[in-house]
Design an enzyme around this catalytic site. Structure first.
Site, mmCIF file in Angstrom:
data_model
loop_
_atom_site.group_PDB
_atom_site.id
_atom_site.type_symbol
_atom_site.label_atom_id
_atom_site.label_comp_id
_atom_site.label_asym_id
_atom_site.label_seq_id
_atom_site.Cartn_x
_atom_site.Cartn_y
_atom_site.Cartn_z
ATOM 1 N N LYS A 17 -5.704 8.518 11.676
ATOM 2 C CA LYS A 17 -6.142 9.007 10.364
ATOM 3 C C LYS A 17 -6.558 10.481 10.386
ATOM 4 C CE LYS A 17 -7.472 4.389 8.993
ATOM 5 N NZ LYS A 17 -8.514 3.466 8.539
ATOM 6 N N LYS B 192 -3.384 2.700 14.538
ATOM 7 C CA LYS B 192 -3.439 3.541 13.336
ATOM 8 C C LYS B 192 -4.059 4.898 13.663
ATOM 9 C CE LYS B 192 -6.146 0.382 11.416
ATOM 10 N NZ LYS B 192 -7.050 -0.335 10.505
ATOM 11 N N CYS C 90 -16.410 -7.847 6.626
ATOM 12 C CA CYS C 90 -16.375 -8.082 8.070
ATOM 13 C C CYS C 90 -16.737 -6.765 8.754
ATOM 14 C CB CYS C 90 -14.998 -8.597 8.526
ATOM 15 S SG CYS C 90 -13.784 -7.302 8.814
ATOM 16 N N CYS D 27 -15.444 -2.938 0.245
ATOM 17 C CA CYS D 27 -14.045 -3.129 0.621
ATOM 18 C C CYS D 27 -13.490 -4.300 -0.172
ATOM 19 C CB CYS D 27 -13.936 -3.399 2.116
ATOM 20 S SG CYS D 27 -14.522 -5.046 2.559
ATOM 21 N N ARG E 32 0.854 -1.205 0.000
ATOM 22 C CA ARG E 32 0.000 0.000 0.000
ATOM 23 C C ARG E 32 0.888 1.253 0.000
ATOM 24 N NH1 ARG E 32 -3.792 0.407 5.021
ATOM 25 N NH2 ARG E 32 -5.073 -1.160 3.997
ATOM 26 N N CYS F 206 -14.035 -1.007 6.546
ATOM 27 C CA CYS F 206 -13.088 -0.366 5.620
ATOM 28 C C CYS F 206 -13.767 0.436 4.511
ATOM 29 C CB CYS F 206 -12.146 -1.400 5.026
ATOM 30 S SG CYS F 206 -11.132 -2.209 6.275
ATOM 31 N N ARG G 77 -1.712 7.348 8.935
ATOM 32 C CA ARG G 77 -1.962 6.711 7.631
ATOM 33 C C ARG G 77 -2.104 7.779 6.551
ATOM 34 N NH1 ARG G 77 -3.852 1.479 8.102
ATOM 35 N NH2 ARG G 77 -2.936 0.514 9.938
ATOM 36 N N CYS H 176 -7.971 -10.353 1.816
ATOM 37 C CA CYS H 176 -8.023 -9.821 3.178
ATOM 38 C C CYS H 176 -8.067 -10.949 4.204
ATOM 39 C CB CYS H 176 -9.239 -8.906 3.363
ATOM 40 S SG CYS H 176 -9.333 -8.316 5.054
HETATM 41 FE FE1 SRM Z 1 -9.096 -1.201 6.480
HETATM 42 C C1 SRM Z 1 -7.701 -3.693 8.246
HETATM 43 C C2 SRM Z 1 -8.352 -2.777 3.658
HETATM 44 C C3 SRM Z 1 -9.772 1.636 4.832
HETATM 45 C C4 SRM Z 1 -10.766 0.028 9.233
HETATM 46 N N1 SRM Z 1 -8.123 -2.922 6.046
HETATM 47 C C5 SRM Z 1 -7.571 -3.792 6.931
HETATM 48 C C6 SRM Z 1 -6.728 -4.857 6.243
HETATM 49 C C7 SRM Z 1 -5.332 -4.350 6.153
HETATM 50 C C8 SRM Z 1 -6.809 -6.279 6.822
HETATM 51 C C9 SRM Z 1 -5.764 -6.693 7.817
HETATM 52 O O1 SRM Z 1 -5.520 -5.980 8.791
HETATM 53 O O2 SRM Z 1 -5.204 -7.773 7.611
HETATM 54 C C10 SRM Z 1 -7.437 -4.833 4.853
HETATM 55 C C11 SRM Z 1 -6.598 -5.293 3.662
HETATM 56 C C12 SRM Z 1 -7.484 -5.941 2.623
HETATM 57 C C13 SRM Z 1 -6.805 -6.229 1.358
HETATM 58 O O3 SRM Z 1 -6.670 -7.430 1.005
HETATM 59 O O4 SRM Z 1 -6.410 -5.326 0.642
HETATM 60 C C14 SRM Z 1 -7.993 -3.426 4.838
HETATM 61 N N2 SRM Z 1 -8.961 -0.654 4.632
HETATM 62 C C15 SRM Z 1 -8.736 -1.471 3.569
HETATM 63 C C16 SRM Z 1 -8.987 -0.757 2.253
HETATM 64 C C17 SRM Z 1 -8.075 -1.224 1.127
HETATM 65 C C18 SRM Z 1 -10.471 -0.931 1.891
HETATM 66 C C19 SRM Z 1 -10.862 -0.592 0.484
HETATM 67 O O5 SRM Z 1 -11.543 -1.424 -0.107
HETATM 68 O O6 SRM Z 1 -10.524 0.472 -0.026
HETATM 69 C C20 SRM Z 1 -8.772 0.698 2.710
HETATM 70 C C21 SRM Z 1 -7.340 1.115 2.634
HETATM 71 C C22 SRM Z 1 -7.146 2.485 3.171
HETATM 72 C C23 SRM Z 1 -5.804 3.076 2.918
HETATM 73 O O7 SRM Z 1 -5.477 3.282 1.752
HETATM 74 O O8 SRM Z 1 -5.107 3.390 3.890
HETATM 75 C C24 SRM Z 1 -9.189 0.579 4.176
HETATM 76 N N3 SRM Z 1 -10.008 0.549 6.997
HETATM 77 C C25 SRM Z 1 -10.292 1.548 6.116
HETATM 78 C C26 SRM Z 1 -11.234 2.459 6.692
HETATM 79 C C27 SRM Z 1 -11.868 3.666 5.987
HETATM 80 C C28 SRM Z 1 -11.126 4.929 6.209
HETATM 81 O O9 SRM Z 1 -10.071 4.953 6.840
HETATM 82 O O10 SRM Z 1 -11.613 5.952 5.737
HETATM 83 C C29 SRM Z 1 -11.520 1.977 7.960
HETATM 84 C C30 SRM Z 1 -12.553 2.588 8.950
HETATM 85 C C31 SRM Z 1 -12.083 3.809 9.622
HETATM 86 C C32 SRM Z 1 -11.332 3.465 10.869
HETATM 87 O O11 SRM Z 1 -10.109 3.364 10.806
HETATM 88 O O12 SRM Z 1 -11.969 3.246 11.907
HETATM 89 C C33 SRM Z 1 -10.737 0.777 8.146
HETATM 90 N N4 SRM Z 1 -9.176 -1.750 8.474
HETATM 91 C C34 SRM Z 1 -9.979 -1.167 9.417
HETATM 92 C C35 SRM Z 1 -9.884 -1.930 10.634
HETATM 93 C C36 SRM Z 1 -10.630 -1.625 11.959
HETATM 94 C C37 SRM Z 1 -9.846 -0.709 12.815
HETATM 95 C C38 SRM Z 1 -10.446 -0.565 14.192
HETATM 96 O O13 SRM Z 1 -10.379 0.528 14.748
HETATM 97 O O14 SRM Z 1 -10.955 -1.531 14.744
HETATM 98 C C39 SRM Z 1 -9.012 -3.002 10.362
HETATM 99 C C40 SRM Z 1 -8.578 -4.102 11.334
HETATM 100 C C41 SRM Z 1 -7.452 -3.702 12.211
HETATM 101 O O15 SRM Z 1 -6.868 -2.629 12.075
HETATM 102 O O16 SRM Z 1 -7.145 -4.500 13.095
HETATM 103 C C42 SRM Z 1 -8.595 -2.862 9.000
HETATM 104 FE FE1 SF4 Z 2 -11.040 -6.864 5.184
HETATM 105 FE FE2 SF4 Z 2 -13.008 -6.403 6.872
HETATM 106 FE FE3 SF4 Z 2 -11.601 -4.369 5.908
HETATM 107 FE FE4 SF4 Z 2 -13.242 -5.630 4.333
HETATM 108 S S1 SF4 Z 2 -13.849 -4.482 6.179
HETATM 109 S S2 SF4 Z 2 -11.126 -5.113 3.851
HETATM 110 S S3 SF4 Z 2 -13.142 -7.702 5.055
HETATM 111 S S4 SF4 Z 2 -10.824 -5.949 7.230
#
Ligand code: SRM
Ligand code: SF4
Length: 567
Positions: free
Chosen positions: A213, A211, A477, A432, A77, A481, A146, A438
Site C-alpha cells: 500500500k 498486499k 476482527c 469496517c 473492488r 481495516c 493496492r 466479510c
Molecule cells: Fe481490509 C481483508 C475490507 C482496508 C487490513 N479487508 C479484508 C477483506 C477483503 C476480507 C477478506 O480477506 O476476506 C475485507 C472485505 C470485507 C467486505 O465484505 O467488504 C476487507 N479492508 C476492507 C475495507 C473495505 C474496509 C472498509 O470498511 O472500508 C477496506 C478496503 C480498502 C481498499 O479499498 O483497498 C480495507 N484493510 C484495509 C486497511 C486500511 C488501509 O489500508 O488503509 C487495512 C490495514 C492496513 C494494512 O494493510 O495493514 C486492512 N484487510 C486487512 C487485513 C490484514 C492484513 C495484514 O497485514 O494482516 C486483511 C486480512 C488479510 O489480508 O489476510 C484484510
Molecule cells: Fe473484515 Fe476484519 Fe477487515 Fe473488518 S477488519 S472488514 S471484519 S477483515
C-alpha cells in the site's frame, strides 16, 4: 536468485500465483461453468482482478440447517487512484450496483468503491460495465500494489495538481500489466501459448509476497493516515510547488489476536527524494520487498516485518543500491490537521467543493434517508467530480457559488444532513464492513457502531466535550481495516458481540493505541470508556487532546479508575 527461490517452502498461494500464467488460471473456464462459486485456486487469483468470493453470513446457519450450500456472492473492488471519479464514472457505479449488486455502494478506507452481493453469473457484466467508463478492478486486491491513496481535497493549485500527477505516474509504473484481465473480462484475444516473460516486468510471475500500500499526504494534513501504509509519501510544498517527498516505510495495521508476532506498526522515515526521483525510489522499495519479503508465512509477509527483522538501515541500503543514489535524510514531519475536508470550501479557481459525511461509507437509500438518490440527483444535474476520501466519505467538487443553496436543498429533501449537522463523534468515526459479507469478521462492525455512537454522543456532550475531536473506530476482527490501532478509541471484534477496547491513539494519526479492556460486550462499550472520558474532562491540561492525555496517564491508570465495570 530471489527470495522465493531462497526459501525452501513457499506458501500455497505462491504456488498458485507462479502457475497461474500471469493471473489467468482457470477463471475464464469457471466463469462459464454454471456453478455459483469458484474453486479455491480461482478464488485466490480473482483477488488480483478485484474480486472476493464471499457468502452471505446471515444466511449460513439457516442454509446449513436446511442441508443447503452457502449463498455465494462476490465483492467487486475498483481501483480508483486518489479516489477521483468523473460524474459519468460515479453514475455508472450507481447503476451497476442496481443492475448486478446489492443496490448500495461502499466507500472504503482506501478511497475506492466496493460492490457487494454480485452473483457469479453477473460478475463479468458488472466488471465490463465499470470498464465501459474506464474504471478497472485490476489491482483492487491481491498480492500487488493496492489502490494508491492521496489527500482527497480537490484544491485547484499547483501543489495538488503535481501531487495528482505523481500519484498517476506511480500507479502507471506499479500497476499490474497482465493481459489476463482484458482477456477474461473484456473478451480480449487470448495470448497464444505461454504468456511472454515480460508481461509483468515488475511483478514477474510471482507478484508480491503480500498486499502493498502506497499513500500520499501533503505535510501538515494527515487526513489519509499516512503512517499506516507500507509506503507513506509526504509531499513538501515550497514556493507553491511540490519540491520533494519524504518516504516512510513499514506501516501496517493487520494483526491476528492469537499471534504475538503479528502487530500494527507505524511507518518509519526512510529518506527524502526530490520530486523527479519519487517513482524510481518507490520502485526500489517495491522490488526490495518483492525479493526479500517472506513467501513462506503469509501472516509475516508484510513489509513491516521484513524491516523489523533485518533493520531499517539494511533496508535503506538495499533500496539505495537499487535506486542507484543515496537518499537524503528525512526531515522531522509536522502535522496540524487530519479532518476530512467536510463542508463547503473554495477550491481556489472560483468554484466550491462540498465534503459530505457518509456513515461508515455506505451509500444507500433506506426509508426517509436517500443518500444514493440524492447523490445521483446532484451529480446528474451539476456534474461535479466525485472524490472519495480515505475516511469513507464523499466530496463533490466544481460548484459555482450560486449553486450552493440548491445543492443543499436537494440533499435535504432526500433526508441527507450536511456535515455541520452531524456531531464530531460521528464525523470522526469509522467502521469496517464486517458482517454479513466479510469472511474474516468475528463480530458486527458497520452494523454495530451505530448502536454505540449515540451513547457516546450523549456521554461526550454531557461532559462538555462535544467540540473535541476524538476518533472512534470499530472493526469486526483484529485485521484493522478501519485503521483502529491509531484512533483515540477503538473497538476491535474478538468474538460474536464482544470487542477489545484500545485507547490512546492520536487524532493526527501519529501514535498507536494500547489495549485497555478485553472481550467487552457491545452494549457495555460506551460505559467502559465513560470513566476515561470523564477523567479527561476533569484532569486534562489546557489544550491537551484526548489521545495525548491517555498516553500521558497510561492505560493502567484508567483500568484502576474503572474497576467496577467488566474486567
Ligand atoms: Fe481490509 C481483508 C475490507 C482496508 C487490513 N479487508 C479484508 C477483506 C477483503 C476480507 C477478506 O480477506 O476476506 C475485507 C472485505 C470485507 C467486505 O465484505 O467488504 C476487507 N479492508 C476492507 C475495507 C473495505 C474496509 C472498509 O470498511 O472500508 C477496506 C478496503 C480498502 C481498499 O479499498 O483497498 C480495507 N484493510 C484495509 C486497511 C486500511 C488501509 O489500508 O488503509 C487495512 C490495514 C492496513 C494494512 O494493510 O495493514 C486492512 N484487510 C486487512 C487485513 C490484514 C492484513 C495484514 O497485514 O494482516 C486483511 C486480512 C488479510 O489480508 O489476510 C484484510
Ligand atoms: Fe473484515 Fe476484519 Fe477487515 Fe473488518 S477488519 S472488514 S471484519 S477483515
Amino acid at each position: 536468485m530471489d527470495q522465493a527461490d531462497r526459501q525452501e517452502k513457499v506458501s500455497e498461494v505462491e504456488v498458485i500465483k507462479r502457475n497461474s500464467r500471469h493471473l489467468r488460471g482457470s477463471i475464464a473456464e469457471e466463469l462459464a461453468n454454471g456453478e455459483p462459486s469458484f474453486t479455491e485456486e480461482s478464488r485466490q487469483l480473482l483477488k488480483f482482478h478485484g474480486v472476493y468470493q464471499q457468502d452471505d453470513r446471515d444466511l449460513r446457519a439457516k442454509l446449513r440447517k436446511e442441508g443447503k450450500d452457502k449463498h455465494y456472492i462476490m465483492m467487486v473492488r475498483a481501483r480508483i487512484p486518489g479516489g477521483v471519479l468523473t460524474p459519468d464514472q460515479y453514475l455508472q457505479f450507481d447503476r451497476v450496483t442496481d443492475w448486478y449488486g446489492g443496490g448500495t455502494l461502499r466507500v472504503t478506507t482506501r478511497q475506492t468503491i466496493q460492490l457487494h452481493y454480485v452473483l457469479k453469473r453477473n460478475l463479468k457484466q458488472a466488471i465490463r460495465a465499470l470498464n465501459d467508463v474506464m474504471v478497472t478492478t485490476l489491482n483492487g486486491c491481491g498480492d500487488q500494489v493496492r489502490n494508491v491513496i492521496a489527500c482527497a481535497a480537490p484544491v485547484a493549485d499547483d501543489v495538488h495538481r503535481e501531487l495528482r500527477e505523481d500519484v498517476l505516474a506511480l500507479v502507471d509504473k506499479v500497476g499490474a500489466k497482465t493481459r489476463a484481465y482484458h482477456e477474461i473480462w473484456l473478451d480480449g484475444e487470448p495470448v497464444a501459448g505461454t504468456p511472454d516473460e515480460d508481461e509483468e516486468p515488475l511483478y514477474k510471475d510471482v507478484y508480491l509476497p503480500r498486499k502493498f500500500k502506497f499513500g500520499f499526504a501533503i505535510e501538515g494534513d494527515n487526513c489519509i493516515d499516512v503512517y499506516s501504509n507500507d509506503v507513506g509519501i509526504v509531499a513538501h510544498p515550497e514556493g507553491g510547488h511540490v519540491k520533494g517527498y519524504t518516504i516512510l516505510v513499514g506501516g501496517g495495521m493487520g494483526r491476528t489476536a492469537s499471534m504475538k508476532q503479528t502487530y500494527p506498526r507505524l511507518a518509519s522515515p526512510l529518506g527524502y527524494v526530490p520530486r523527479a526521483d519519487l517513482v524510481d525510489a518507490c520502485v526500489a522499495v517495491l522490488t526490495a520487498y518483492r525479493d526479500y519479503g517472506n513467501r513462506a508465512n503469509r501472516r509475516r509477509a508484510r513489509l513491516k516485518y521484513l524491516i523489523d527483522e533485518r533493520g531499517l538501515d539494511w533496508f535503506r541500503g538495499e533500496v539505495q543500491s537499487r535506486f542507484g543514489r543515496l537518499l537524503a535524510d528525512a526531515p522531522d514531519l509536522v502535522w496540524q490537521d487530519a479532518h476530512d475536508h467536510y463542508g463547503w470550501h473554495p477550491q481556489g479557481d472560483g468554484r466550491w467543493y462540498l465534503g459530505l459525511f457518509v456513515e461508515n461509507g455506505r451509500i444507500k437509500d433506506e426509508g426517509e434517508f436517500r443518500l444514493k438518490t440524492a447523490l445521483r440527483a446532484v451529480v446528474e444535474r451539476w456534474r461535479p467530480t466525485v472524490h472519495l476520501t480515505t475516511q469513507q466519505n464523499v466530496i463533490l467538487a466544481g460548484f459555482a457559488e450560486a449553486d450552493r443553496p440548491e445543492v443543499e436543498a436537494v440533499l435535504r429533501s432526500h433526508g441527507v444532513r450536511l456535515a455541520h449537522e452531524w456531531s464530531r463523534v460521528m464525523l470522526n468515526s469509522m467502521a469496517c464492513v464486517g458482517l454479513p459479507t466479510c469472511g474474516l469478521s468475528v463480530a458486527d462492525s458497520e452494523r454495530a457502531l451505530p448502536q454505540v455512537l449515540p451513547q457516546l454522543e450523549r456521554i461526550i456532550t454531557g461532559l462538555g466535550l462535544a467540540d473535541e475531536d476524538i476518533t472512534i473506530r470499530m472493526t469486526g476482527c483484529p485485521n484493522g481495516c478501519a485503521r483502529p490501532y491509531i484512533s483515540d478509541i477503538a473497538f476491535v471484534g474478538r468474538s460474536p458481540n464482544k470487542y477489545d477496547v484500545f485507547l490512546g491513539g492520536d487524532f493526527l494519526g501519529r501514535h498507536l493505541n494500547k489495549l485497555y479492556k478485553e472481550l467487552v460486550p457491545l452494549d457495555q462499550l460506551a460505559a467502559e470508556v465513560e470513566p476515561v472520558l470523564a477523567a479527561f474532562a476533569r484532569e486534562r491540561e489546557p489544550g491537551e487532546r484526548f489521545g495525548d492525555f491517555v498516553r500521558r496517564k497510561g492505560v493502567d491508570y484508567f483500568r484502576e479508575l474503572n474497576v467496577g465495570l467488566s474486567s
